[in-house]
Design a protein around this motif. Structure first.
Motif, PDB file in Angstrom:
ATOM      1  N   GLU A   1       0.849  -1.187   0.000  1.00  0.00           N
ATOM      2  CA  GLU A   1       0.000   0.000   0.000  1.00  0.00           C
ATOM      3  C   GLU A   1       0.887   1.241   0.000  1.00  0.00           C
ATOM      4  OE1 GLU A   1      -1.991  -0.566   3.670  1.00  0.00           O
ATOM      5  OE2 GLU A   1      -3.204  -2.270   2.970  1.00  0.00           O
ATOM      6  N   PRO A   2       0.368   2.371  -0.507  1.00  0.00           N
ATOM      7  CA  PRO A   2       1.183   3.601  -0.458  1.00  0.00           C
ATOM      8  C   PRO A   2       1.674   3.936   0.947  1.00  0.00           C
ATOM      9  CG  PRO A   2      -0.700   3.906  -1.908  1.00  0.00           C
ATOM     10  CD  PRO A   2      -0.887   2.560  -1.254  1.00  0.00           C
ATOM     11  N   GLU A   3       0.908   3.561   1.954  1.00  0.00           N
ATOM     12  CA  GLU A   3       1.303   3.822   3.345  1.00  0.00           C
ATOM     13  C   GLU A   3       2.526   3.007   3.776  1.00  0.00           C
ATOM     14  OE1 GLU A   3      -2.613   5.097   2.450  1.00  0.00           O
ATOM     15  OE2 GLU A   3      -1.816   3.050   2.342  1.00  0.00           O
ATOM     16  N   ASP A   4       2.903   2.014   2.977  1.00  0.00           N
ATOM     17  CA  ASP A   4       4.102   1.221   3.281  1.00  0.00           C
ATOM     18  C   ASP A   4       5.373   1.901   2.786  1.00  0.00           C
ATOM     19  OD1 ASP A   4       2.138  -1.621   2.414  1.00  0.00           O
ATOM     20  OD2 ASP A   4       2.692  -1.000   4.444  1.00  0.00           O
ATOM     21  N   THR A   5       5.235   3.017   2.080  1.00  0.00           N
ATOM     22  CA  THR A   5       6.401   3.745   1.580  1.00  0.00           C
ATOM     23  C   THR A   5       7.257   4.239   2.732  1.00  0.00           C
ATOM     24  OG1 THR A   5       5.286   4.434  -0.455  1.00  0.00           O
ATOM     25  CG2 THR A   5       7.135   5.788   0.303  1.00  0.00           C
ATOM     26  N   ALA A   6       8.536   3.855   2.708  1.00  0.00           N
ATOM     27  CA  ALA A   6       9.451   4.202   3.803  1.00  0.00           C
ATOM     28  C   ALA A   6      10.834   3.668   3.474  1.00  0.00           C
ATOM     29  CB  ALA A   6       8.965   3.598   5.121  1.00  0.00           C
ATOM     30  N   ILE A   7      11.799   4.083   4.269  1.00  0.00           N
ATOM     31  CA  ILE A   7      13.096   3.414   4.281  1.00  0.00           C
ATOM     32  C   ILE A   7      12.984   2.265   5.276  1.00  0.00           C
ATOM     33  CG2 ILE A   7      15.546   3.621   4.755  1.00  0.00           C
ATOM     34  CD1 ILE A   7      15.310   6.599   4.088  1.00  0.00           C
ATOM     35  N   TYR A   8      13.355   1.091   4.831  1.00  0.00           N
ATOM     36  CA  TYR A   8      13.277  -0.109   5.656  1.00  0.00           C
ATOM     37  C   TYR A   8      14.671  -0.468   6.167  1.00  0.00           C
ATOM     38  CZ  TYR A   8       8.405  -0.912   4.494  1.00  0.00           C
ATOM     39  OH  TYR A   8       7.035  -0.798   4.386  1.00  0.00           O
ATOM     40  N   TYR A   9      14.738  -0.743   7.453  1.00  0.00           N
ATOM     41  CA  TYR A   9      15.996  -1.075   8.113  1.00  0.00           C
ATOM     42  C   TYR A   9      15.906  -2.453   8.746  1.00  0.00           C
ATOM     43  CZ  TYR A   9      16.807   3.991   7.970  1.00  0.00           C
ATOM     44  OH  TYR A   9      16.972   5.291   7.579  1.00  0.00           O
ATOM     45  N   CYS A  10      17.017  -3.185   8.704  1.00  0.00           N
ATOM     46  CA  CYS A  10      17.104  -4.394   9.507  1.00  0.00           C
ATOM     47  C   CYS A  10      18.026  -4.121  10.697  1.00  0.00           C
ATOM     48  CB  CYS A  10      17.579  -5.594   8.704  1.00  0.00           C
ATOM     49  SG  CYS A  10      19.187  -5.427   7.892  1.00  0.00           S
ATOM     50  N   ALA A  11      17.792  -4.863  11.760  1.00  0.00           N
ATOM     51  CA  ALA A  11      18.509  -4.629  12.995  1.00  0.00           C
ATOM     52  C   ALA A  11      18.692  -5.939  13.744  1.00  0.00           C
ATOM     53  CB  ALA A  11      17.753  -3.626  13.862  1.00  0.00           C
ATOM     54  N   ALA A  12      19.626  -5.945  14.688  1.00  0.00           N
ATOM     55  CA  ALA A  12      19.920  -7.157  15.457  1.00  0.00           C
ATOM     56  C   ALA A  12      20.200  -6.813  16.914  1.00  0.00           C
ATOM     57  CB  ALA A  12      21.122  -7.892  14.857  1.00  0.00           C
ATOM     58  N   LYS A  13      19.867  -7.750  17.792  1.00  0.00           N
ATOM     59  CA  LYS A  13      20.113  -7.604  19.222  1.00  0.00           C
ATOM     60  C   LYS A  13      20.226  -8.992  19.831  1.00  0.00           C
ATOM     61  CE  LYS A  13      16.685  -6.943  21.998  1.00  0.00           C
ATOM     62  NZ  LYS A  13      16.519  -8.324  22.492  1.00  0.00           N
ATOM     63  N   LEU A  14      20.887  -9.083  20.946  1.00  0.00           N
ATOM     64  CA  LEU A  14      20.944 -10.348  21.660  1.00  0.00           C
ATOM     65  C   LEU A  14      19.572 -10.685  22.225  1.00  0.00           C
ATOM     66  CD1 LEU A  14      24.345  -9.940  23.523  1.00  0.00           C
ATOM     67  CD2 LEU A  14      23.816 -11.626  21.754  1.00  0.00           C
ATOM     68  N   ASN A  15      19.289 -11.998  22.308  1.00  0.00           N
ATOM     69  CA  ASN A  15      17.999 -12.446  22.846  1.00  0.00           C
ATOM     70  C   ASN A  15      17.760 -11.880  24.240  1.00  0.00           C
ATOM     71  OD1 ASN A  15      17.719 -14.013  20.586  1.00  0.00           O
ATOM     72  ND2 ASN A  15      18.288 -15.910  21.589  1.00  0.00           N
ATOM     73  N   GLN A  16      16.661 -11.206  24.398  1.00  0.00           N
ATOM     74  CA  GLN A  16      16.221 -10.772  25.726  1.00  0.00           C
ATOM     75  C   GLN A  16      14.704 -10.789  25.722  1.00  0.00           C
ATOM     76  OE1 GLN A  16      18.412  -7.051  25.994  1.00  0.00           O
ATOM     77  NE2 GLN A  16      20.082  -8.019  27.096  1.00  0.00           N
ATOM     78  N   ARG A  17      14.098  -9.658  25.932  1.00  0.00           N
ATOM     79  CA  ARG A  17      12.633  -9.573  25.959  1.00  0.00           C
ATOM     80  C   ARG A  17      12.075  -9.875  24.570  1.00  0.00           C
ATOM     81  NH1 ARG A  17       8.573  -5.667  25.281  1.00  0.00           N
ATOM     82  NH2 ARG A  17      10.080  -4.264  24.301  1.00  0.00           N
ATOM     83  N   TRP A  18      10.939 -10.609  24.571  1.00  0.00           N
ATOM     84  CA  TRP A  18      10.277 -10.933  23.304  1.00  0.00           C
ATOM     85  C   TRP A  18       8.816 -10.501  23.378  1.00  0.00           C
ATOM     86  CZ3 TRP A  18      11.532 -12.334  18.515  1.00  0.00           C
ATOM     87  CH2 TRP A  18      10.513 -12.797  17.685  1.00  0.00           C
ATOM     88  N   PRO A  19       8.281  -9.886  22.329  1.00  0.00           N
ATOM     89  CA  PRO A  19       8.994  -9.496  21.119  1.00  0.00           C
ATOM     90  C   PRO A  19       9.697  -8.142  21.302  1.00  0.00           C
ATOM     91  CG  PRO A  19       6.661  -8.970  20.919  1.00  0.00           C
ATOM     92  CD  PRO A  19       6.822  -9.653  22.240  1.00  0.00           C
ATOM     93  N   PRO A  20      10.830  -7.987  20.673  1.00  0.00           N
ATOM     94  CA  PRO A  20      11.570  -6.723  20.777  1.00  0.00           C
ATOM     95  C   PRO A  20      11.059  -5.721  19.754  1.00  0.00           C
ATOM     96  CG  PRO A  20      12.887  -8.343  19.598  1.00  0.00           C
ATOM     97  CD  PRO A  20      11.591  -9.004  19.916  1.00  0.00           C
ATOM     98  N   ARG A  21      10.238  -4.789  20.167  1.00  0.00           N
ATOM     99  CA  ARG A  21       9.550  -3.886  19.251  1.00  0.00           C
ATOM    100  C   ARG A  21      10.081  -2.464  19.259  1.00  0.00           C
ATOM    101  NH1 ARG A  21       3.556  -5.238  21.289  1.00  0.00           N
ATOM    102  NH2 ARG A  21       4.703  -5.193  23.234  1.00  0.00           N
ATOM    103  N   GLN A  22      10.968  -2.153  20.180  1.00  0.00           N
ATOM    104  CA  GLN A  22      11.452  -0.777  20.301  1.00  0.00           C
ATOM    105  C   GLN A  22      12.796  -0.613  19.605  1.00  0.00           C
ATOM    106  OE1 GLN A  22       9.455   1.516  21.519  1.00  0.00           O
ATOM    107  NE2 GLN A  22       7.986  -0.145  21.899  1.00  0.00           N
ATOM    108  N   PRO A  23      12.954   0.437  18.786  1.00  0.00           N
ATOM    109  CA  PRO A  23      14.242   0.630  18.105  1.00  0.00           C
ATOM    110  C   PRO A  23      15.422   0.707  19.056  1.00  0.00           C
ATOM    111  CG  PRO A  23      12.564   2.067  17.166  1.00  0.00           C
ATOM    112  CD  PRO A  23      11.954   1.432  18.362  1.00  0.00           C
TER     113      PRO A  23
END
Length: 124
Positions: A86-108
């Motif tokens: 959808e047009p609302e999906d227009t954005a720069i998309y980033y991938c990221a990584a972190k060590l396992n801790q709290r799930w799900p990790p939703r905060q940048p």
């Protein structure tokens, strides 16, 4: 951990794209991976998360049912298959990584490792 995102581009509404995130530097078993996006003038927002060791996934409500996150462990690569864009999906998309801790990790701010971003533009 070094991350390289790719696969962005211009697509019409209703179309599909597949993003890739190639990871190098270390084994990913202890890591959670995430996809985020940032539209012009907006804050970075969570899209999807993947627990590498067991391939568990979690999605933002806005993309659930349209986007699928997966991984190829042999290639150390994570994917984001995006359908019904959808047009609302227009954005720069980033991938990221972190060590396992709290799930799900939703905060940048939970993620210390980031790729450079890939632009997705969805035209109406």
């Amino acid at each position: 951990v070094q991350l390289q995102a790719s696969g962005g581009g211009l697509v019409q509404a209703g179309g599909s794209l597949r993003l890739s995130c190639a990871v190098s530097g270390r084994t990913l078993d202890p890591y959670d991976m995430g996809w985020f996006r940032q539209a012009l003038g907006k804050e970075r927002e969570f899209v999807a998360a993947l627990r590498w060791s067991v391939a568990s996934t979690y999605y933002a409500g806005s993309v659930r049912g349209r986007f699928t996150v997966s991984r190829d462990a042999a290639e150390n690569t994570m994917f984001l298959q995006m359908n019904s864009l959808e047009p609302e999906d227009t954005a720069i998309y980033y991938c990221a990584a972190k060590l396992n801790q709290r799930w799900p990790p939703r905060q940048p701010n939970e993620y210390p490792y980031w790729g450079q971003g890939t632009l997705v533009t969805v035209s109406s």
